[in-house]
Design an enzyme around this catalytic site. Sequence first.
Site, PDB file in Angstrom:
ATOM      1  NE  ARG A   1      33.879 114.969 132.593  1.00  0.00           N
ATOM      2  CZ  ARG A   1      34.066 113.669 132.447  1.00  0.00           C
ATOM      3  NH1 ARG A   1      33.277 112.976 131.626  1.00  0.00           N
ATOM      4  NH2 ARG A   1      35.024 113.051 133.108  1.00  0.00           N
TER       5      ARG A   1
ATOM      6  CG  ASP B   1      30.069 111.685 128.412  1.00  0.00           C
ATOM      7  OD1 ASP B   1      29.462 111.127 127.475  1.00  0.00           O
ATOM      8  OD2 ASP B   1      31.070 112.405 128.244  1.00  0.00           O
TER       9      ASP B   1
ATOM     10  NE  ARG C   1      25.283 109.606 121.581  1.00  0.00           N
ATOM     11  CZ  ARG C   1      26.174 108.893 120.881  1.00  0.00           C
ATOM     12  NH1 ARG C   1      27.414 108.799 121.301  1.00  0.00           N
ATOM     13  NH2 ARG C   1      25.817 108.310 119.749  1.00  0.00           N
TER      14      ARG C   1
ATOM     15  CE1 TYR D   1      26.138 119.341 129.170  1.00  0.00           C
ATOM     16  CE2 TYR D   1      26.142 120.654 127.161  1.00  0.00           C
ATOM     17  CZ  TYR D   1      25.982 119.443 127.803  1.00  0.00           C
ATOM     18  OH  TYR D   1      25.651 118.329 127.066  1.00  0.00           O
TER      19      TYR D   1
END
Length: 252
Positions: free
Chosen positions: A198, A55, A53, A113
């Site tokens: 994050r 966000d 997933r 990422y």
Amino acid sequence: MEGKKRYFLELSYKGTPFHGWQIQQNALTVQEVIEKALSLYFRREISIMGSGRTDTGVHATMQVCHFDLADQVPNGNFLKGINALLPREIAIHSIRPVREDAHARFDAERRSYFYRIIFRKDPFLDELAWLCFHRPDMDLMNQACEILMKHEDFECFSKVKTEVNHFRCQIFSAHWEQKDNQLLFHITANRFLRGMVRAIVGTLMEIGNGTRPLSSLEEIILSKDRNKAGKAAPAKGLFLSQIEYPAQLYLD
């Protein structure tokens, strides 16, 4: 599904207009838009499974999903046709046949990422970066990355409401780099928890800005308490950038 064939799609998307990857009620998501386009193209209901997933507002320069087809084989016009059915924020780059038991989520060995920070207003990056006006100490933040890679339990960086059996992740690499007027954070691991990147970026920025000592990072990780870590960095600067699979999954 008798006679089914499984395919991996490689795609990218700008997450700004979507409420994340996974289908939700009363909210537009990337998965929903792709499933509708595939179903229209193949004239049958198609469901997809993503590698993971993302966000609301998070982007992907590379995402992978799988889907099954029975008695149909995508032809040479597939990429042109499917992209014509998708909005400009989503692009399908390739389709590859894989083993029938291949799984986009469970077979992924590494995920990467990157997070982008800019230090001056840029109309071309407004929705794709976190604008900060104070330059942090990058050397200090890279020291923090070394501490990160010594640990495996990252419950302190996970969203509280999450359905996981454990909070262990193996981080293979993590570092910051300066690129022109941008500061980029790169991280690769076998898996990531919800909100993890994050939360890490927000915490390391506090260390780099001097509002949190480097020595506190070890304490935060060992505490397993999300409230001890820093505030999550804005979603718009985060990109899923690489998914790695065993070569033997592919049939081409």
